[in-house]
Design a protein around this motif. Structure first.
Motif, mmCIF file in Angstrom:
data_model
loop_
_atom_site.group_PDB
_atom_site.id
_atom_site.type_symbol
_atom_site.label_atom_id
_atom_site.label_comp_id
_atom_site.label_asym_id
_atom_site.label_seq_id
_atom_site.Cartn_x
_atom_site.Cartn_y
_atom_site.Cartn_z
ATOM 1 N N THR A 1 -37.842 -4.854 2.009
ATOM 2 C CA THR A 1 -37.618 -6.298 2.051
ATOM 3 C C THR A 1 -38.981 -6.977 2.185
ATOM 4 O O THR A 1 -39.862 -6.492 2.890
ATOM 5 C CB THR A 1 -36.728 -6.678 3.241
ATOM 6 N N TYR A 2 -39.139 -8.081 1.465
ATOM 7 C CA TYR A 2 -40.407 -8.827 1.519
ATOM 8 C C TYR A 2 -40.065 -10.291 1.368
ATOM 9 O O TYR A 2 -39.428 -10.692 0.378
ATOM 10 C CB TYR A 2 -41.363 -8.375 0.423
ATOM 11 N N LEU B 1 -46.489 -4.713 -0.569
ATOM 12 C CA LEU B 1 -45.040 -4.824 -0.716
ATOM 13 C C LEU B 1 -44.266 -3.616 -0.220
ATOM 14 O O LEU B 1 -43.046 -3.699 -0.047
ATOM 15 C CB LEU B 1 -44.681 -5.061 -2.188
ATOM 16 N N THR B 2 -44.916 -2.465 -0.040
ATOM 17 C CA THR B 2 -44.169 -1.240 0.220
ATOM 18 C C THR B 2 -45.042 -0.180 0.876
ATOM 19 O O THR B 2 -46.283 -0.209 0.740
ATOM 20 C CB THR B 2 -43.586 -0.683 -1.096
ATOM 21 N N SER B 3 -44.392 0.767 1.538
ATOM 22 C CA SER B 3 -45.108 1.913 2.115
ATOM 23 C C SER B 3 -45.124 3.109 1.169
ATOM 24 O O SER B 3 -45.615 4.177 1.519
ATOM 25 C CB SER B 3 -44.442 2.328 3.435
ATOM 26 N N ILE B 4 -44.588 2.959 -0.044
ATOM 27 C CA ILE B 4 -44.492 4.075 -0.994
ATOM 28 C C ILE B 4 -45.889 4.478 -1.482
ATOM 29 O O ILE B 4 -46.711 3.622 -1.816
ATOM 30 C CB ILE B 4 -43.604 3.687 -2.189
ATOM 31 N N ASN C 1 -38.127 4.128 7.742
ATOM 32 C CA ASN C 1 -37.823 2.899 8.460
ATOM 33 C C ASN C 1 -38.790 1.758 8.163
ATOM 34 O O ASN C 1 -38.528 0.626 8.558
ATOM 35 C CB ASN C 1 -37.740 3.130 9.981
ATOM 36 N N ALA C 2 -39.886 2.046 7.473
ATOM 37 C CA ALA C 2 -40.693 0.965 6.900
ATOM 38 C C ALA C 2 -40.133 0.626 5.522
ATOM 39 O O ALA C 2 -39.978 -0.537 5.153
ATOM 40 C CB ALA C 2 -42.156 1.373 6.809
ATOM 41 N N THR C 3 -39.844 1.682 4.756
ATOM 42 C CA THR C 3 -39.122 1.601 3.482
ATOM 43 C C THR C 3 -37.840 2.397 3.668
ATOM 44 O O THR C 3 -37.836 3.409 4.378
ATOM 45 C CB THR C 3 -39.972 2.200 2.351
ATOM 46 N N TRP C 4 -36.753 1.969 3.036
ATOM 47 C CA TRP C 4 -35.489 2.669 3.248
ATOM 48 C C TRP C 4 -34.997 3.302 1.948
ATOM 49 O O TRP C 4 -35.178 2.760 0.861
ATOM 50 C CB TRP C 4 -34.424 1.727 3.801
ATOM 51 N N SER C 5 -34.341 4.464 2.093
ATOM 52 C CA SER C 5 -33.855 5.227 0.949
ATOM 53 C C SER C 5 -32.381 4.968 0.701
ATOM 54 O O SER C 5 -31.591 4.860 1.640
ATOM 55 C CB SER C 5 -34.079 6.727 1.195
ATOM 56 N N VAL D 1 -40.491 -11.951 -5.435
ATOM 57 C CA VAL D 1 -39.740 -11.357 -4.334
ATOM 58 C C VAL D 1 -39.761 -12.275 -3.114
ATOM 59 O O VAL D 1 -38.745 -12.473 -2.443
ATOM 60 C CB VAL D 1 -40.311 -9.969 -3.989
ATOM 61 N N GLU D 2 -40.897 -12.852 -2.834
ATOM 62 C CA GLU D 2 -41.046 -13.712 -1.670
ATOM 63 C C GLU D 2 -40.052 -14.866 -1.702
ATOM 64 O O GLU D 2 -39.517 -15.286 -0.664
ATOM 65 C CB GLU D 2 -42.471 -14.244 -1.603
ATOM 66 N N LYS D 3 -39.743 -15.376 -2.905
ATOM 67 C CA LYS D 3 -38.829 -16.505 -3.056
ATOM 68 C C LYS D 3 -37.360 -16.086 -3.020
ATOM 69 O O LYS D 3 -36.474 -16.932 -3.089
ATOM 70 C CB LYS D 3 -39.102 -17.227 -4.377
ATOM 71 N N GLY D 4 -37.100 -14.779 -2.905
ATOM 72 C CA GLY D 4 -35.715 -14.333 -2.823
ATOM 73 C C GLY D 4 -35.249 -13.531 -4.011
ATOM 74 O O GLY D 4 -34.067 -13.171 -4.098
ATOM 75 N N GLY D 5 -36.135 -13.219 -4.956
ATOM 76 C CA GLY D 5 -35.763 -12.421 -6.109
ATOM 77 C C GLY D 5 -35.752 -10.934 -5.800
ATOM 78 O O GLY D 5 -36.239 -10.486 -4.765
ATOM 79 N N LYS D 6 -35.188 -10.172 -6.701
ATOM 80 C CA LYS D 6 -35.182 -8.715 -6.600
ATOM 81 C C LYS D 6 -35.959 -8.150 -7.779
ATOM 82 O O LYS D 6 -35.631 -8.432 -8.937
ATOM 83 C CB LYS D 6 -33.756 -8.167 -6.605
ATOM 84 N N VAL D 7 -36.994 -7.381 -7.497
ATOM 85 C CA VAL D 7 -37.783 -6.719 -8.532
ATOM 86 C C VAL D 7 -37.542 -5.223 -8.424
ATOM 87 O O VAL D 7 -37.750 -4.634 -7.354
ATOM 88 C CB VAL D 7 -39.284 -7.032 -8.405
ATOM 89 N N ILE D 8 -37.064 -4.623 -9.514
ATOM 90 C CA ILE D 8 -36.814 -3.188 -9.566
ATOM 91 C C ILE D 8 -37.847 -2.576 -10.490
ATOM 92 O O ILE D 8 -37.959 -2.986 -11.656
ATOM 93 C CB ILE D 8 -35.404 -2.888 -10.090
ATOM 94 N N VAL D 9 -38.617 -1.618 -9.994
ATOM 95 C CA VAL D 9 -39.664 -1.004 -10.792
ATOM 96 C C VAL D 9 -39.401 0.489 -10.908
ATOM 97 O O VAL D 9 -38.744 1.092 -10.062
ATOM 98 C CB VAL D 9 -41.073 -1.262 -10.202
ATOM 99 N N THR D 10 -39.954 1.085 -11.954
ATOM 100 C CA THR D 10 -39.824 2.523 -12.156
ATOM 101 C C THR D 10 -40.922 3.270 -11.404
ATOM 102 O O THR D 10 -41.917 2.683 -10.963
ATOM 103 C CB THR D 10 -39.930 2.867 -13.635
#
Length: 609
Positions: free
Chosen positions: A474-475, A408-411, A452-456, A382-391
């Motif tokens: 975003t990371y 990576l996230t506030s979830i 606003n830390a993580t967006w829906s 992700v840091e290099k510009g990739g998109k990681v989608i997780v379940t």
């Protein structure tokens, strides 16, 4: 002479049939199969609990060669009781106990006998162990069953199959067939991560049958995804896909196993078995459909799709990617996580502030948690510009096992559940916000995030309470996104169409092709601007209409015909329904086409620019 150019049509003859078939009966059945199906190759079994004699094997080989059919060998590692002590052992399916010396000796004998008759043979997918007898427990010691069985079956593969066979016939090639139940390999000793290094090639079980009326739990898209996974396990050494007519209440349930096996670009399409497909109405349409598939596949490139990382010996959210595959997400399963260096991140030559960043994506289910370095790999990607989608399953498991995921996230997850029948959906570039309802409550794990830390992107709930089911952070230069999926995977198709469209867009928005407006349609994409769609049959099914979205400037979709004769009842191509910009700030366009499919049918297209 081969019947087909882009794959071999193959079947398997079991030892019990081989032991008793007469030459007259063999010729009669061969002529029927050649008339209705067209057989290029046969795997002729020497042993399945009992041997077929050398004389019978030689007679069958001789007759089949007259019909131009290539013949290789086969074995199935099941056995009757070999001694009095074995009557005290309890095993599923009469598989071997590999700690029992008489059985080990029998397997060595089987391998030597088969190698003496053939330069190639395949091992049917009973080559596993479930035995927990006294001998096995003693040899296992304090190891876990998984550790013991993985090591045991490697030893058996080398010492009882490969070395004895190659001593008898140094030229023999040995194929191991992996079953359709990938999530259970490590519990039964199947070890493709290591066995790929010692066997000459592999083979893949693509039996899916009727999803709700069988003992196993196999979404039908698996007939495509598993051979793709195995192709990435052993590149160019996955010999083919293998399915059968059992538990197929509809002819289409049988035929689609062949279709999806073919769409995966399998080298051989194996119909198990000779005696089951001979004089079987399920088999008679195959020859007709094989001709169509052969012509279509000759025009398609190599399969491509969204990478889904499934480490060796992993289990978790079993086959979840296959349920998503059945709503139109083309996947490319792989045992290797893409490296951060593979991320495409070059800016346009203009101002870096205005240039769009393009990056590749990867999809992760809970199975990826088997990799103890998974969070670090995700972070770097992700840091290099990739998109990681997780379940949601991955996220919940990562929070428990690898708390560094919170970088990576506030979830967060607190063990609560979310029952939802109301959804708020936003799909970038397609339309604004919509509010839709499902026909019944659908249960999800309740994932919380900090506003606003993580967006829906998509919310779900009931009444006044809603939570996000698609959210992102975003990371670095990339995106970390979580898709919260229903507790029962088959409920995915019951989500409102706008929600399904949003899921497809989030998974495939960076790709060239995606679909909207339906469920129960799979999308198959290839690297030469071709793609196909297939509509599954189900109770009460009817023709479906849906939209095909093509990113970039596209003038038309050209039909890929299934024969050299161009149909007169339809045009050769279809124009876009409309063209629109991807979003308000982008110069990129998307063309949208309308399509219709009858359940059980497939259609392939070429993108015309």
């Amino acid at each position: 002479m081969s019947y087909y150019k882009n794959f071999k049509s193959v079947t398997y003859c079991v030892a019990q049939w081989a032991a008793h078939v007469t030459e007259e009966k063999l010729r009669h059945e061969t002529e029927w199969l050649q008339k209705y199906v067209g057989i290029d190759k046969v795997y002729l079994e020497t042993y399945r609990g009992n041997f077929a004699s050398k004389e019978q094997i030689q007679m069958i080989k001789c007759v089949l060669s007259e019909y131009g059919i290539e013949v290789s060998g086969g074995i199935t590692t099941v056995t009757p009781d070999l001694n009095e002590s074995d009557k005290k052992r309890h095993r599923l399916f009469e598989t071997f106990c590999y700690c029992n010396e008489p059985m080990r000796a029998r397997l060595k004998e089987v391998s030597e006998f088969t190698a003496s008759l053939f330069d190639e043979f395949i091992i049917d997918d009973f080559f596993f162990t479930q035995c927990m007898c006294e001998d096995c427990r003693r040899e296992k010691g304090n190891r876990f069953w998984e550790e013991f069985r993985l090591a045991k079956m490697m030893e058996v593969s080398e010492n009882l199959i490969i070395k004895p066979a190659k001593k008898v016939n140094p030229n023999v090639k040995i194929i191991i067939k992996y079953p359709n139940w990938r999530e259970s390999y490590q519990e039964t000793g199947y070890n493709p991560g290591e066995q790929r290094n010692i066997f000459d090639s592999i083979y893949t079980g693509t039996e899916t049958r009727h999803g709700a009326q069988q003992d196993q739990h196999l979404p039908r898209y698996l007939s495509y995804s598993l051979p793709r996974y195995m192709e990435n396990v052993a590149p160019d050494r996955n010999g083919g896909g293998w399915f059968d007519p059992f538990e197929c209440d509809r002819i289409d349930s049988y035929l689609e196993q062949a279709y999806l096996t073919a769409f995966a670009k399998s080298k051989e399409i194996m119909m198990f078995c000779w005696s089951a497909i001979y004089n079987n109405k399920r088999a008679t349409p195959l020859g007709f459909q094989y001709q169509k598939l052969d012509y279509i596949l000759g025009q398609c490139g190599n399969p491509v799709g969204l990478p889904v990382y499934i480490p060796f010996n992993s289990q978790g959210e079993d086959h979840l990617e296959d349920y998503l595959g059945m709503i139109g997400v083309p996947f490319e399963p792989t045992p290797d996580f893409p490296s951060a260096s593979s991320v495409v991140g070059k800016k346009d030559s203009g101002s870096s502030k205005d240039a769009s960043q393009k990056s590749c994506s990867v999809f992760l289910t809970a199975a990826a948690l088997k990799d103890t370095q998974i969070v670090e790999k995700v972070r770097a990607f992700v840091e290099k510009g990739g998109k990681v989608i997780v379940t949601s399953g991955f996220m919940i498991g990562a929070l428990e096992k690898y708390p560094q995921i919170t970088e990576l996230t506030s979830i967060r997850y607190n063990g609560r559940r979310l029952d939802a029948d109301e959804f708020q959906v936003t799909v970038q570039g397609l339309y604004g916000r919509s509010y839709v309802k499902s026909s019944s409550l659908i249960s999800f794990p309740l994932l919380e995030h900090r506003n606003n830390a993580t967006w829906s992107k998509v919310n779900a709930g009931h009444g006044e309470y809603h939570e996000s089911i698609i959210m992102f952070d975003t990371y670095g230069e990339g995106i970390f996104e979580v898709i919260n999926l229903p507790d029962v995977p088959s409920k995915i198709k019951d989500l409102p169409q706008d929600v399904l469209t949003s899921i497809r867009y989030e998974l495939l928005g960076s790709g060239k092709v995606w679909i909207s407006g339906t469920n129960g349609v799979s999308l198959f994409t290839y690297d030469n601007d071709t793609f196909g769609v297939y509509c599954y049959t189900s109770d009460g099914c009817s023709p479906v209409d849906f939209d095909i979205h093509i990113k970039d400037k596209v003038s038309a979709l050209e039909f890929i015909n299934d024969s050299p004769e161009v149909p007169k009842f339809r045009p050769s191509e279809i124009p876009p329904l409309y063209v629109h910009p991807l979003d308000w700030k982008s110069k990129e366009e998307e063309a949208v086409f309308r399509s219709r499919l009858i359940p059980g049918d497939f259609q392939f297209f070429r993108i015309k620019r």
